[in-house]
Design a protein around this motif. Sequence first.
Motif, short mmCIF file in Angstrom:
data_model
loop_
_atom_site.label_atom_id
_atom_site.label_comp_id
_atom_site.label_asym_id
_atom_site.label_seq_id
_atom_site.Cartn_x
_atom_site.Cartn_y
_atom_site.Cartn_z
N GLU A 1 0.83 -1.21 0.00
CA GLU A 1 0.00 0.00 0.00
C GLU A 1 0.86 1.25 0.00
O GLU A 1 1.99 1.26 0.48
N LEU A 2 0.26 2.32 -0.52
CA LEU A 2 0.92 3.62 -0.55
C LEU A 2 0.53 4.41 0.71
O LEU A 2 -0.63 4.43 1.11
N PHE A 3 1.53 5.05 1.32
CA PHE A 3 1.29 5.91 2.49
C PHE A 3 1.84 7.29 2.24
O PHE A 3 2.79 7.47 1.46
N GLU A 4 1.25 8.24 2.96
CA GLU A 4 1.74 9.62 2.90
C GLU A 4 1.97 10.09 4.32
O GLU A 4 1.11 9.91 5.19
N VAL A 5 3.15 10.66 4.56
CA VAL A 5 3.44 11.18 5.90
C VAL A 5 3.90 12.64 5.77
O VAL A 5 4.63 13.00 4.85
N LEU B 1 9.63 12.48 -2.26
CA LEU B 1 9.11 13.73 -1.72
C LEU B 1 8.11 14.34 -2.70
O LEU B 1 8.41 14.51 -3.88
N PHE B 2 6.90 14.62 -2.25
CA PHE B 2 5.86 15.27 -3.05
C PHE B 2 5.50 16.57 -2.33
O PHE B 2 4.68 16.56 -1.41
N GLY B 3 6.12 17.66 -2.71
CA GLY B 3 5.93 18.92 -1.97
C GLY B 3 6.56 18.76 -0.60
O GLY B 3 7.74 18.43 -0.47
N LYS B 4 5.76 18.96 0.44
CA LYS B 4 6.27 18.79 1.82
C LYS B 4 5.92 17.42 2.37
O LYS B 4 6.23 17.09 3.52
N VAL C 1 5.30 14.12 13.81
CA VAL C 1 4.43 13.64 12.73
C VAL C 1 3.15 14.47 12.73
O VAL C 1 2.40 14.48 13.70
N LEU C 2 2.92 15.19 11.62
CA LEU C 2 1.71 16.01 11.51
C LEU C 2 0.55 15.20 10.92
O LEU C 2 -0.60 15.41 11.26
N LYS C 3 0.89 14.27 10.01
CA LYS C 3 -0.16 13.44 9.40
C LYS C 3 0.48 12.17 8.85
O LYS C 3 1.57 12.21 8.30
N LEU C 4 -0.21 11.04 9.01
CA LEU C 4 0.27 9.76 8.46
C LEU C 4 -0.96 8.97 8.03
O LEU C 4 -1.81 8.64 8.87
N ARG C 5 -1.08 8.69 6.74
CA ARG C 5 -2.32 8.04 6.26
C ARG C 5 -2.06 7.22 5.00
O ARG C 5 -1.15 7.52 4.22
N PRO C 6 -2.88 6.18 4.78
CA PRO C 6 -2.79 5.44 3.51
C PRO C 6 -3.43 6.25 2.38
O PRO C 6 -4.32 7.06 2.61
N LEU C 7 -2.95 6.05 1.15
CA LEU C 7 -3.46 6.75 -0.03
C LEU C 7 -3.82 5.75 -1.12
O LEU C 7 -3.24 4.66 -1.17
N THR C 8 -4.71 6.16 -2.02
CA THR C 8 -4.95 5.38 -3.23
C THR C 8 -3.91 5.81 -4.26
O THR C 8 -3.82 7.01 -4.57
#
Length: 321
Positions: free
Chosen positions: A237-241, A263-266, A293-300
């Motif tokens: 799975e893809l995650f974004e942090v 890295l995608f932006g910040k 950690v400000l945000k950590l979530r799975p992405l599509t």
Amino acid sequence: GRIKGGEIAIEAHGLTRDFGSFRAVDQVSFSVRQGEIFGLLGANGAGKTTAIKMLTGILPPTKGEGQVAGADMRSAAQTIKERIGYMSQSFSLYQDMTVVENIRLYSRIYGVARSELGQRVDWAIEIAGLEGVEGRLASKLPLGIRQRLALSCALVHWPRILFLDEPTSGVDPIGRRRFWDILTHLSRVEQVAILITTHYMSEADHCDHLALMYAGRIIAEDSPEAMKQALYEDVGELFEVTVDQPLVAMNLLEQDGYKGVGLFGKRIHFFARDPRTVIPPLRLLFASHGLQVLKLRPLTPTLEDVFVYRILAQEKQERRP
């Protein structure tokens, strides 16, 4: 899946093109069926335009062969040019002529019979949504409409196959959407085979089938959905942090063996197998190094994620001794 039942419109076998010692296209093979939109994806310099120039008979291949509209690209370049529409990156509209004058001129260049001229011109105007601007000079048109005019000129002789090289480059999102509505109609209703090159990932999703080019080679080929599924099967799975020190976090993720760290932006994207076992240890890892950690979530995953992962993996592989 592939478009079923359509006959093969374009076929490439081992297409290769060298410029001196530089290999621009390296053993490229694929096929496109009637009624199918086939996308060649890749960064600038990946070999997409060179591949199209070989298939349209403009550039002879160093090795390999191809058939377009039933004709051999090596020996029947003229036949191919008559049977296809080709909108190159340098497609020339006559700026001091009106929309309808441009279409009429191209219909004569393509040898449309005088008795059919009126019908063809009317059809080209209608298909490209140019009603109401027929009398405007090409030089006065916004870029999106100018590209639709170029498309109508490439279509006026009713080709069964259309080659489009970066046709929406520089066009705004609304203009791109209108252009793609036309392509979808051409493929689904008129059963035209379309080979298009693009580097806009949002456009690639509209293709039925994609080939991803890198350094002259095809490194992945499938439908957009199957490409995303293959990525999931390969790396999870893809995650974004989002963290306060992204560069430090990237190094930690790479050292910990996470795949596809980018890295995608910040924000940082990375892949992991099981979301339940990922989030708690990652929070601990970052906290132990003083990161917030400000945000950590799975992405599509999007096609851009597929593209970036495949290209970076290829680059990494080539750097290995």
